[in-house]
Write a protein that holds these residues in place. Sequence first.
Motif, PDB file in Angstrom:
ATOM      1  N   ASP A 278      60.168  54.666  77.498  1.00 39.73           N
ATOM      2  CA  ASP A 278      59.430  56.045  78.338  1.00 39.73           C
ATOM      3  C   ASP A 278      60.806  56.931  78.327  1.00 39.73           C
ATOM      4  O   ASP A 278      60.589  58.125  78.222  1.00 39.73           O
ATOM      5  CB  ASP A 278      59.017  55.711  79.642  1.00 39.73           C
ATOM      6  CG  ASP A 278      57.603  55.037  79.787  1.00 39.73           C
ATOM      7  OD1 ASP A 278      57.006  55.022  78.483  1.00 39.73           O
ATOM      8  OD2 ASP A 278      57.105  54.481  80.702  1.00 39.73           O
ATOM      9  N   ASP A 279      61.946  56.312  78.621  1.00 41.80           N
ATOM     10  CA  ASP A 279      63.190  56.999  78.682  1.00 41.80           C
ATOM     11  C   ASP A 279      64.036  57.276  77.377  1.00 41.80           C
ATOM     12  O   ASP A 279      65.191  57.340  77.438  1.00 41.80           O
ATOM     13  CB  ASP A 279      63.891  56.716  79.927  1.00 41.80           C
ATOM     14  CG  ASP A 279      64.388  55.199  79.649  1.00 41.80           C
ATOM     15  OD1 ASP A 279      63.999  54.620  78.807  1.00 41.80           O
ATOM     16  OD2 ASP A 279      65.345  54.606  80.355  1.00 41.80           O
ATOM     17  N   PRO A 312      58.490  59.651  72.957  1.00 43.86           N
ATOM     18  CA  PRO A 312      59.037  58.668  74.015  1.00 43.86           C
ATOM     19  C   PRO A 312      57.861  58.081  74.744  1.00 43.86           C
ATOM     20  O   PRO A 312      57.188  58.848  75.045  1.00 43.86           O
ATOM     21  CB  PRO A 312      59.834  59.273  74.804  1.00 43.86           C
ATOM     22  CG  PRO A 312      60.458  60.324  74.080  1.00 43.86           C
ATOM     23  CD  PRO A 312      59.614  60.767  73.143  1.00 43.86           C
ATOM     24  N   GLY A 313      57.752  56.833  74.804  1.00 43.17           N
ATOM     25  CA  GLY A 313      56.555  56.088  75.577  1.00 43.17           C
ATOM     26  C   GLY A 313      55.594  55.884  74.732  1.00 43.17           C
ATOM     27  O   GLY A 313      54.380  55.167  75.040  1.00 43.17           O
TER      28      GLY A 313
END
Length: 361
Positions: A278-279, A312-313
């Motif tokens: 996610d990051d 992302p994610g």
Amino acid sequence: MILGTAGHIDHGKTALVRALTGFDTDRLPEEKRRGITIELGFAPLELDGVGTVGVVDVPGHEAFVRTMLAGAAGVDLALLVIAADEGVMPQTREHLGILGVLGIRGGVVALTKVDLVDDEMLELAAADVAELLAGSPLHGAAVIPVSARTGQGLDALRRALASAALGVPARDALDLFRMPVDRAFTVKGTGTVVTGTVWSGSVAREDALRVFPGGAAVRVRGVESHDHAVDAGRAGQRVALAVTGVDRETLSRGTVLVNAADSWAESDRMRADVALFDDAGVALTARTRVRLHLGTAEVGARVVARGGPVAPGAAAAVRLVLDQPLTARGGDRFVLRSASPLTTIGGGVITDPVPPLRRVP
């Protein structure tokens, strides 16, 4: 079975391994001088009801994450080390993320240096660890307060490791032989020696093997495990192989040894399922350069997805375009790191190691 350490620099991984096994895994003069682990270290650990477990001690410094990744390849069980006087730190999180990408679900957390903190600080550190583990690959893992200096908690840690080890499925010694190489060196009177973790199958003296990339042929002159000559090395064991047929440079870290009689191949194109953290901080396009870590190998790569950039994610089926060929099997797990800055951004699973030549999955 292989137990791998993980955790931030100076949180006491090597001291803890020494207290558990009696072996000092820091063997280089530079490691002694600087007081940090730079290279991979290895030791045998006897656990009641389990037997001998091979321990791989990895560096915790951010500059040596690539070495940590080489050591994490082939690990069955994790020992996540977190110092009670500092708590969760950047490489604690990064290493835990890597364990998840590699599919390592079994492990124990050692809350070290408890002799340096009072009860209130220990309680805060334990709460910090509980928050970290929630939803992580080590959710539900035993958290054992220990001190390598005083010996506090070491027996409890051994028991927790033995319990966790009994829950890890055994590897298949009847499978095809494969061993990623993590060290290669020359021994006077013996010749070229390579070490690694046997991922699958078994290897014995006089076996004919091949080295990938390249496919060079070698023959095994001798097999050792934890400094003892053995008849054969089997899946889940640390072994050293004395080999003939190629020089040491051909067998550098990142190469892989396989049985010569089996149909192995190498490829610079692979299909895979990829997922980004996610990051991650970066979306993957067909032009994005990444570093791909598979086994002990590290190569430059591009990730091409049919549906466009991987955010992302997100997760996607992709084609990996590699700078150098690798040898893999379906189901192999790999880690992705951004090229600049060098941070771990996600990883995935190989679905086809030798796909047809096409531009998109």
